[in-house]
Design an enzyme around this catalytic site. Structure first.
Site, PDB file in Angstrom:
ATOM      1  N   ARG A 164       2.063  48.569 -86.970  1.00 40.85           N
ATOM      2  CA  ARG A 164       2.111  49.720 -86.042  1.00 40.85           C
ATOM      3  C   ARG A 164       0.767  50.463 -86.039  1.00 40.85           C
ATOM      4  NH1 ARG A 164       5.522  46.990 -85.536  1.00 40.85           N
ATOM      5  NH2 ARG A 164       7.768  47.334 -85.427  1.00 40.85           N
ATOM      6  N   SER A 238      12.145  54.185 -83.012  1.00 48.04           N
ATOM      7  CA  SER A 238      11.934  54.494 -84.444  1.00 48.04           C
ATOM      8  C   SER A 238      11.023  55.704 -84.580  1.00 48.04           C
ATOM      9  CB  SER A 238      11.254  53.332 -85.147  1.00 48.04           C
ATOM     10  OG  SER A 238      11.960  52.155 -84.901  1.00 48.04           O
ATOM     11  N   GLU A 334       5.995  57.483 -86.931  1.00 45.85           N
ATOM     12  CA  GLU A 334       5.450  56.458 -86.030  1.00 45.85           C
ATOM     13  C   GLU A 334       5.120  57.093 -84.671  1.00 45.85           C
ATOM     14  OE1 GLU A 334       7.627  52.609 -85.756  1.00 45.85           O
ATOM     15  OE2 GLU A 334       7.308  52.780 -83.602  1.00 45.85           O
TER      16      GLU A 334
HETATM   17  C1  LIG Z   1      14.638  53.137 -77.219  1.00 44.34           C
HETATM   18  C2  LIG Z   1      13.250  52.818 -77.721  1.00 44.34           C
HETATM   19  C3  LIG Z   1      13.050  51.665 -78.452  1.00 44.34           C
HETATM   20  C4  LIG Z   1      11.766  51.350 -78.932  1.00 44.34           C
HETATM   21  N1  LIG Z   1      11.592  50.202 -79.646  1.00 44.34           N
HETATM   22  C5  LIG Z   1      10.376  49.861 -80.112  1.00 44.34           C
HETATM   23  C6  LIG Z   1      10.189  48.649 -80.855  1.00 44.34           C
HETATM   24  O1  LIG Z   1      11.122  47.867 -81.042  1.00 44.34           O
HETATM   25  N2  LIG Z   1       8.952  48.374 -81.314  1.00 44.34           N
HETATM   26  C7  LIG Z   1       7.883  49.198 -81.089  1.00 44.34           C
HETATM   27  O2  LIG Z   1       6.775  48.869 -81.543  1.00 44.34           O
HETATM   28  N3  LIG Z   1       8.030  50.344 -80.389  1.00 44.34           N
HETATM   29  C8  LIG Z   1       9.235  50.704 -79.897  1.00 44.34           C
HETATM   30  N4  LIG Z   1       9.406  51.870 -79.204  1.00 44.34           N
HETATM   31  C9  LIG Z   1       8.257  52.780 -79.012  1.00 44.34           C
HETATM   32  C10 LIG Z   1       7.529  52.601 -77.655  1.00 44.34           C
HETATM   33  O3  LIG Z   1       8.364  52.013 -76.704  1.00 44.34           O
HETATM   34  C11 LIG Z   1       6.258  51.751 -77.783  1.00 44.34           C
HETATM   35  O4  LIG Z   1       5.391  52.306 -78.739  1.00 44.34           O
HETATM   36  C12 LIG Z   1       5.517  51.624 -76.450  1.00 44.34           C
HETATM   37  O5  LIG Z   1       4.445  50.725 -76.581  1.00 44.34           O
HETATM   38  C13 LIG Z   1       4.993  52.962 -75.931  1.00 44.34           C
HETATM   39  O6  LIG Z   1       4.551  52.735 -74.607  1.00 44.34           O
HETATM   40  P1  LIG Z   1       4.318  53.951 -73.612  1.00 44.34           P
HETATM   41  O7  LIG Z   1       3.644  53.400 -72.404  1.00 44.34           O
HETATM   42  O8  LIG Z   1       5.584  54.670 -73.391  1.00 44.34           O
HETATM   43  O9  LIG Z   1       3.302  54.817 -74.448  1.00 44.34           O
HETATM   44  P2  LIG Z   1       3.140  56.447 -74.524  1.00 44.34           P
HETATM   45  O10 LIG Z   1       4.314  56.976 -75.228  1.00 44.34           O
HETATM   46  O11 LIG Z   1       2.919  56.938 -73.122  1.00 44.34           O
HETATM   47  O12 LIG Z   1       1.870  56.548 -75.368  1.00 44.34           O
HETATM   48  C14 LIG Z   1       1.872  56.197 -76.731  1.00 44.34           C
HETATM   49  C15 LIG Z   1       0.458  56.414 -77.316  1.00 44.34           C
HETATM   50  O13 LIG Z   1      -0.441  55.490 -76.739  1.00 44.34           O
HETATM   51  C16 LIG Z   1      -1.479  56.165 -76.025  1.00 44.34           C
HETATM   52  N5  LIG Z   1      -1.709  55.390 -74.794  1.00 44.34           N
HETATM   53  C17 LIG Z   1      -0.759  55.004 -73.889  1.00 44.34           C
HETATM   54  N6  LIG Z   1      -1.331  54.261 -72.923  1.00 44.34           N
HETATM   55  C18 LIG Z   1      -2.650  54.177 -73.230  1.00 44.34           C
HETATM   56  C19 LIG Z   1      -3.774  53.552 -72.618  1.00 44.34           C
HETATM   57  N7  LIG Z   1      -3.664  52.855 -71.475  1.00 44.34           N
HETATM   58  N8  LIG Z   1      -4.988  53.676 -73.195  1.00 44.34           N
HETATM   59  C20 LIG Z   1      -5.137  54.388 -74.355  1.00 44.34           C
HETATM   60  N9  LIG Z   1      -4.117  55.008 -74.967  1.00 44.34           N
HETATM   61  C21 LIG Z   1      -2.895  54.900 -74.418  1.00 44.34           C
HETATM   62  C22 LIG Z   1      -0.952  57.573 -75.772  1.00 44.34           C
HETATM   63  O14 LIG Z   1      -2.005  58.508 -75.616  1.00 44.34           O
HETATM   64  C23 LIG Z   1      -0.108  57.794 -77.009  1.00 44.34           C
HETATM   65  O15 LIG Z   1      -0.935  58.190 -78.086  1.00 44.34           O
HETATM   66  C24 LIG Z   1      10.672  52.222 -78.686  1.00 44.34           C
HETATM   67  C25 LIG Z   1      10.884  53.393 -77.939  1.00 44.34           C
HETATM   68  C26 LIG Z   1      12.155  53.688 -77.460  1.00 44.34           C
HETATM   69  C27 LIG Z   1      12.368  54.925 -76.640  1.00 44.34           C
END
Ligand SMILES: Cc1cc2nc3c(=O)[nH]c(=O)nc-3n(C[C@H](O)[C@H](O)[C@H](O)COP(=O)(O)OP(=O)(O)OC[C@H]3O[C@@H](n4cnc5c(N)ncnc54)[C@H](O)[C@@H]3O)c2cc1C
Length: 338
Positions: A164, A238, A334
């Site tokens: 992570r 998580s 996380e």
């Molecule tokens: C129900 C649920 C289940 C999940 N299961 C998992 C799992 O199994 N495994 C796992 O690893 N994660 C899981 N997650 C967490 C999440 O889905 C992931 O971390 C996902 O990659 C976040 O994507 P996002 O576009 O929503 O990022 P955001 O929440 O919008 O951003 C997350 C971080 O990344 C940065 N960021 C986003 N896009 C960019 C970009 N283009 N350039 C630079 N920085 C950027 C943001 O500034 C922030 O710091 C889960 C979340 C939920 C709600």
């Protein structure tokens, strides 16, 4: 490209907490992004890159510009008999990409089905689930430096991927915008069904040949049975990382709790489940007003309605102190706290 002022971020984060951004803008391509970040007005504003908001907790308003990355598109950049290289826009929906790869018979992303969010966020914390991590199929990550405004490409090894973790979450935090990710996928690979729940699903279905599509169906079924759907209950998956402890510490806990499980990460340390620790503190299902520990998975904190980010953060600190007092292990968050 429209720059909006004083925008509510409630619909842009899966915890569904209220927070306002001083400025908000959706960018659809690289040139929009470049022109936005190089204008005199925004050069000195604090910037936050937002994908699907599924790994973020807003605890206050954001006094700067939130840039919502909507750069989409999937391009096949090379293909051979055995392999395909795909370049995917950072704003593309992650699970739509997984579905596309599975439908085309490409191996590599199926275990990561149904993770919410965007492609651009996938390398940030090196998303992982069910025995797979995205680092295993990332060829390179392309983006724009927020300091030099130059385009850069990081090879897999330059991304410093860890559990992570990556260079984008550490050294380059808030300094680099991912604009696309290049994936290297196999066309005749092997599926990974080592994870117990996947193995059980496959054996119950009595499948003789297991394809990426079947693994995807297994993962979707397992996830739906255990994890809350953010469209129904606010959450960010998580909340904590699984802690890595020494072999000695593992044996010490095991002597009191025979149901402790973990897996060896190297000769001297074991990764154990944060959800198990939280459960053993009696916190599974615990609720304070509108914030609680999800009753089916103790690793997930949920917003039942009108919690604020501050209340969720306070609740997470309560969990950390309970676990610390009982096990002398400090859980690490996380989720990105803003
Ligand atoms: C129900 C649920 C289940 C999940 N299961 C998992 C799992 O199994 N495994 C796992 O690893 N994660 C899981 N997650 C967490 C999440 O889905 C992931 O971390 C996902 O990659 C976040 O994507 P996002 O576009 O929503 O990022 P955001 O929440 O919008 O951003 C997350 C971080 O990344 C940065 N960021 C986003 N896009 C960019 C970009 N283009 N350039 C630079 N920085 C950027 C943001 O500034 C922030 O710091 C889960 C979340 C939920 C709600």
């Amino acid at each position: 490209m429209t720059i909006q002022k004083n925008i509510s971020l409630k619909q842009f984060n899966t915890f569904r907490v209220e927070a306002f951004a001083k400025y908000f803008c959706e960018v659809n391509n690289l040139s929009e992004l470049k022109s936005l970040i190089t204008t005199d007005h925004f050069e000195n504003e604090q910037k936050l890159i937002l994908g699907g908001g599924s790994n973020i907790l807003f605890t206050k308003d954001f006094n700067g510009i939130v840039i919502k990355n909507c750069i989409g598109g999937i391009e096949v950049i090379s293909e051979s008999k055995d392999n395909v290289l795909l370049e995917v826009g950072a704003g593309h929906d992650w699970d739509e990409l997984v579905e596309y790869t599975v439908n085309n018979g490409f191996y590599g992303l199926e275990n990561l089905s149904l993770i919410p969010g965007t492609v651009g966020a996938s390398p940030i914390q090196n998303i992982g689930a069910y025995g797979a991590e995205v680092k295993d199929v990332i060829e390179s990550v392309k983006g724009l430096s927020l300091e030099s405004f130059e385009q850069n490409e990081f090879s897999n090894s330059e991304c410093n991927f860890g559990y992570r973790d990556s260079i984008f979450k550490t050294e380059l935090k808030n300094k680099f915008i991912v604009t696309s990710v290049v994936f290297s996928l196999s066309k005749n690979g092997k599926v990974n069904t080592n994870y117990k729940a996947i193995e059980n699903y496959i054996s119950e279905k009595k499948l003789s040949k297991v394809t990426p599509s079947e693994v995807r169906s297994a993962v979707i079924a397992i996830r739906r049975s255990k994890l809350p759907d953010p469209r129904e209950i606010g959450n960010a998956g998580s909340f904590f990382k699984n802690p890595v402890i020494s072999n000695n510490k593992y044996e010490e806990i095991k002597s009191n709790y025979s149901d402790l499980n973990g897996y060896q990460v190297d000769d001297s340390s074991v990764k154990i489940y944060a959800g198990w620790l939280i459960d053993k503190c009696g916190l599974k299902g615990k609720r304070v007003n509108d914030v609680g520990v999800y009753e089916k998975q103790a690793l997930v904190i949920v917003n039942y309605g009108n919690s604020t980010g501050g209340e969720i953060l306070e609740f997470s600190d309560l969990i950390i102190s309970n676990v610390y007092n009982k096990f002398n292990i400090e859980l690490v968050k996380e989720v990105n706290i803003i």
